[in-house]
Structure formats: C-alpha cells, structure tokens
Design a protein around this motif. Structure first.
Motif, PDB file in Angstrom:
ATOM      1  N   ALA A  35      -3.846 -33.533 -16.169  1.00 28.98           N
ATOM      2  CA  ALA A  35      -2.541 -33.599 -15.502  1.00 28.98           C
ATOM      3  C   ALA A  35      -1.733 -32.337 -15.774  1.00 28.98           C
ATOM      4  N   PHE A  40     -11.613 -34.330 -14.743  1.00 25.01           N
ATOM      5  CA  PHE A  40     -11.137 -33.194 -15.549  1.00 25.01           C
ATOM      6  C   PHE A  40     -11.790 -31.902 -15.078  1.00 25.01           C
ATOM      7  N   THR A  87      -7.210 -37.134 -19.692  1.00 31.56           N
ATOM      8  CA  THR A  87      -6.316 -37.411 -18.570  1.00 31.56           C
ATOM      9  C   THR A  87      -5.049 -36.574 -18.646  1.00 31.56           C
ATOM     10  N   GLU A  88      -4.432 -36.539 -19.824  1.00 30.19           N
ATOM     11  CA  GLU A  88      -3.189 -35.791 -19.993  1.00 30.19           C
ATOM     12  C   GLU A  88      -3.407 -34.279 -19.823  1.00 30.19           C
ATOM     13  N   GLU A 102     -13.479 -39.811 -16.207  1.00 26.11           N
ATOM     14  CA  GLU A 102     -12.394 -38.961 -16.708  1.00 26.11           C
ATOM     15  C   GLU A 102     -12.863 -37.517 -16.877  1.00 26.11           C
TER      16      GLU A 102
END
Length: 488
Positions: free
Chosen positions: A309, A81, A305-306, A77
């Motif tokens: 995104a 990122f 993750t968010e 992750e």
C-alpha cells in the motif's frame, strides 16, 4: 531475448514440476500422521508427544492439478506485492529518474574508484543488519531492481545486483541476533528469556556476514576480469542496452530529483513501518511518551499488505512529480505488472509442493521419525542433526515462524534429554532453517529474486552451492562452543 526467457522458464518450471511429482508420490509411500495442536498467542503450536497416525490421504492427479490454484490463495499477498512493486518501479523508471540516479551514482564511483570497492561490503552489511534485527526478507525484493542496474553501471553483473540485497538479507536472517520471526518466536516457545545469548549470536552474525562479503568480492573480481564468466552474461548484454549505460552521463532534472526523493522517503517509510513497535517502545523508554496510545497505532509492525500500500501511494506520487499524464502512467504501471506475471505463476506452482505435502499428512511423520533418531546421538552430533532436520523441514515450510511453531515444541524438551541447552537448540533451529531459503524453489522470495535477473534456477543453485557448503560447515563449528560453555 525471447529465446533466453523461454529457456529460463522451461528450466525452472520443469524442476518445480518434478519436485511436485516426487512429493505427490511420497504421499502414497510415507505413513500419514499428525501432532495435536494448541493455540498460543494466536499461533497453532505442536504439542510434543502427541504424534499419532491419521487416515491416509494420498494425493492423486486431480489433487496435484488443484494444488497450484490453491497455491495462488496461499501466496496472494506476496503476488499482489510483486505486481504492485513491478508497476511502481516501471512508473519510476519511465520518469527517467532511476536511470539518471544510477548514472549519477556510477559517475561518483568512477570519479572516486577507491570507494567503488565499498559497494559490496557496505551493501551486504546494511541488508544483513536488516535481516538480523527485524527479519528483512520479502522487503529485500524492492531493492533488487535498483541494485541490478547499479551493479551493471559499476562493471559488475545482475547476479551481484541480486545477491547484495537478497543474500545480504538472507545471511542476516540466518545469523540473526534479534530477528523476531526466528529468534524471538523460537526462544518464546523454548521458554528461554527473549533475546538472551545475544553476545554469541552477534559474533556469529559478524563471522557469517564476513564470509558472504568475501565470497561475493571474489566473484566480483572474477567477472570484472572476465565478464564471460558472469552468471548472467547474456541477460546483461540486453540489460545494458535497455538501460543505455554506455551513454555519457546526463544532468538530472529537477523533476527527476523530486521523484527520487519521493521514492527514497518511501524506503524510509518502509523501515519505520516495519520497526514501528520497536521505535515506539524505545521512545517510551527514553521519554515516557506512548506514541501507540497517542496516535492510536496498531501494536504490530507493517508486513506485505502495508508495504505494498505504501509503494502504491509512492507510485502515484512519483507519476505526479514526473509530470506523467494518466495514459502514460497507466501504460507504464501495467507494463510493470505484466513483467511480474511469469514470476507470480512460478510462485503458485512452487506453493503446490507445500500444499501436497500438507494435504498428504506426511510432514509430521517425517518430523517424528527424525526427532526420534536424534535422541541416540552425542549432544554435539544431536545439535548438528537438529540443524539438518530444520533444513529438511525448511524445504516444505520456508517461513521462519512456521518452522518455529512446528518444530520447537518438540525439539526444546528434547534438548533437555540429550544434554544440550535449549538456547543451543534455538541456534540449531535458526541456522538450519534459514540457509536453504536462498535456494529452495518452495520459497516464493527466492523465485521472485532470481526472476528479476532472469537467472535459471539450475544456474542459481550451482552458483550458490559452494557458499552453502561453507555456511553449513561453519554452522557445524559454531554449534560446538555452546555445548562446552553450557550456553544459556
């Protein structure tokens, strides 16, 4: 430039490999052991008093070679990122918006030189508040590529541009008063009322943040007087040429303004996403409106993750606003991604250290040894020893929540036996388990942060050492008053 980069890779990479070898050797020497674990709110928490020997599992050569590969899975992750952020920043930079924005900011400070000296204190305070309240850590990486050119434009260096977001967030994380990943989890495990003792913690935050501001301000004055004393002197010569900082200020175009606005809104979205639970709870308390239920929002705030995104979307939007065709967008994005590849590989090898220690079953053994030694000390000395225990564990588990679930179930009841309050033990955990995060090679955020400025790890460690010594001495002093006031 390539010679500088190759030297940096050798230095940092060699140190990480050396630590991997030492930890692998320890798995052949230190007896294997483990505590029983139980599930509490979705976390595997250690059960105090259950330490027992387990079959030895010394790590051989093939285990060591597999560890970096497994390290990629553990840090996937964070790596994605970094790749996304690298690509998006390259796109924004290609539009010319970052350079134009930095020139505008630099011009503002040049016209108002008295305000330039607010750059360091205001920057540190903002990032420290973020670390102290919602536990900003990885999120600080986004700001480093922005603060490096901004610092250079003001006559400082890349090290200072790295330090303001990274060390700023780091000191706030260590001296936090509502950080959910350290204070929140540790108090919950220790059965202490959530965010109790906030008054003394706020005083600690003010003191520690002031020390960091003073230290960086002294360094800033030194390098402005003599740039050759900069930690990143050679790198900055190339970086200034690349950014064309010596050119006269040019007028920002309308499209560049739109790009910066979109990027700025992305930053605002990041803060809102991370603080989503707290914001919704505050609105519910003030106006009785439950946004979670109305908007069908998830209960937890955003994480890696968010955020990745969000910025991927920001990258597409900035490319559109900057009137980039698909070919230019693709070239810029993947140039940024390639720039992060070296840092990503270093993260994998750094994670190998943790994997080898875990697979060799030596972490719980060391925890048991050190906690047993604490029992025989004076209460104040015991709190100091508990803090240093967290520092040792921090090397293998940089995660604040990870250290909390491993150590607090053992140290909380131990506090009752040695004559200090559980609140004091939480503080010892908090201080001891955070300062080293700014230098340990096993923390992926540290490797990524110094990678942006291409700072060799030995140079970063040497530079940070005086500050760390001061912060630890200060932490020893700050652990004394809680004993005498029976801090609850």
């Amino acid at each position: 430039m390539s010679k500088i980069l190759s030297k940096i890779k050798l230095n940092t990479f060699a140190i990480i490999l050396s630590i991997v070898a030492v930890v692998a050797a320890l798995t052949w020497i230190v007896p294997s052991g483990a505590y029983d674990k139980m599930d509490v709110d979705g976390r595997q928490v250690v059960v105090a008093g259950t330490y027992h020997a387990v079959p030895a599992n010394p790590q051989g050569l093939f285990d060591v070679l597999k560890a970096p590969i497994k390290g990629f899975s553990n840090t996937a992750e964070v790596i994605v990122f970094l790749l996304v952020i690298g690509g998006v920043l390259a796109v924004v930079e290609k539009t010319g918006a970052i350079a134009a924005g930095i020139q505008a900011a630099s011009g503002f400070f040049q016209r108002k030189p008295k305000l330039r000296f607010l750059f360091i204190p205001l920057g540190i305070i903002v990032f420290s508040l973020c670390g102290a309240t919602f536990g900003m850590c990885e999120e600080a990486l986004i700001f480093i590529p922005i603060f490096i050119p901004l610092a250079l434009s003001l006559g400082y260096d890349s090290a200072l541009g790295t330090a303001i977001p990274f060390i700023g967030a780091g000191v706030g994380f260590a001296a936090a008063f509502t950080n959910p990943f350290t204070v929140g989890i540790a108090q919950g495990i220790a059965q202490v009322p959530l965010y109790s003792g906030i008054g003394y913690r706020f005083i600690i935050w003010i003191i520690c943040t002031t020390v960091v501001i003073s230290w960086l301000s002294v360094y800033a004055r030194k390098i402005r007087k003599d740039p050759t004393k900069s930690l990143t002197y050679e790198f900055d010569i190339e970086k200034r040429k690349e950014l064309k900082l010596n050119k006269e200020e040019t007028k920002m175009t309308r499209r560049q303004k739109w790009v910066l606005l979109a990027f700025g809104l992305g930053m605002v979205g990041l803060v809102i996403g991370v603080l989503k639970p707290q914001i919704c709870e505050m609105i519910k308390g003030m106006w009785g409106v439950d946004l979670m239920e109305i908007l069908h929002l998830e209960a937890e705030g955003w994480y890696i993750t968010e955020i990745a995104a969000l910025f991927l979307g920001v990258g597409f939007l900035c490319g559109f606003l900057g009137k980039m065709n698909m070919q230019k967008f693709t070239d810029a994005f993947f140039d940024g991604v390639r720039g992060m590849a070296e840092i990503a590989m270093l993260l994998c090898f750094a994670q190998a250290i943790v994997i080898i220690a875990n697979n060799g079953h030596i972490l719980d053994t060391m925890l048991d040894w050190m906690s047993a030694a604490i029992k025989h000390l004076h209460p104040v000395c015991a709190s100091w020893a508990a803090m240093m225990l967290q520092t040792v564990i921090d090397f293998f588990i940089p995660s604040g929540s990870g250290k909390a679930v491993l150590t607090m179930p053992i140290l909380a009841p131990l506090a009752d036996l040695i004559g200090i309050t559980r609140q004091t033990m939480v503080l010892a955990f908090q201080l001891g388990g955070s300062w080293m995060n700014m230098v340990i090679p096993t923390d992926p955020v540290t490797i990524a942060a110094i990678g942006f400025a291409r700072i060799a790890y030995p140079k970063w460690l040497k530079w940070m050492l005086p500050l760390l010594i001061v912060m630890y001495l200060l932490s020893f002093l700050l652990l004394v008053p809680p004993y005498f006031m029976k801090w609850q």
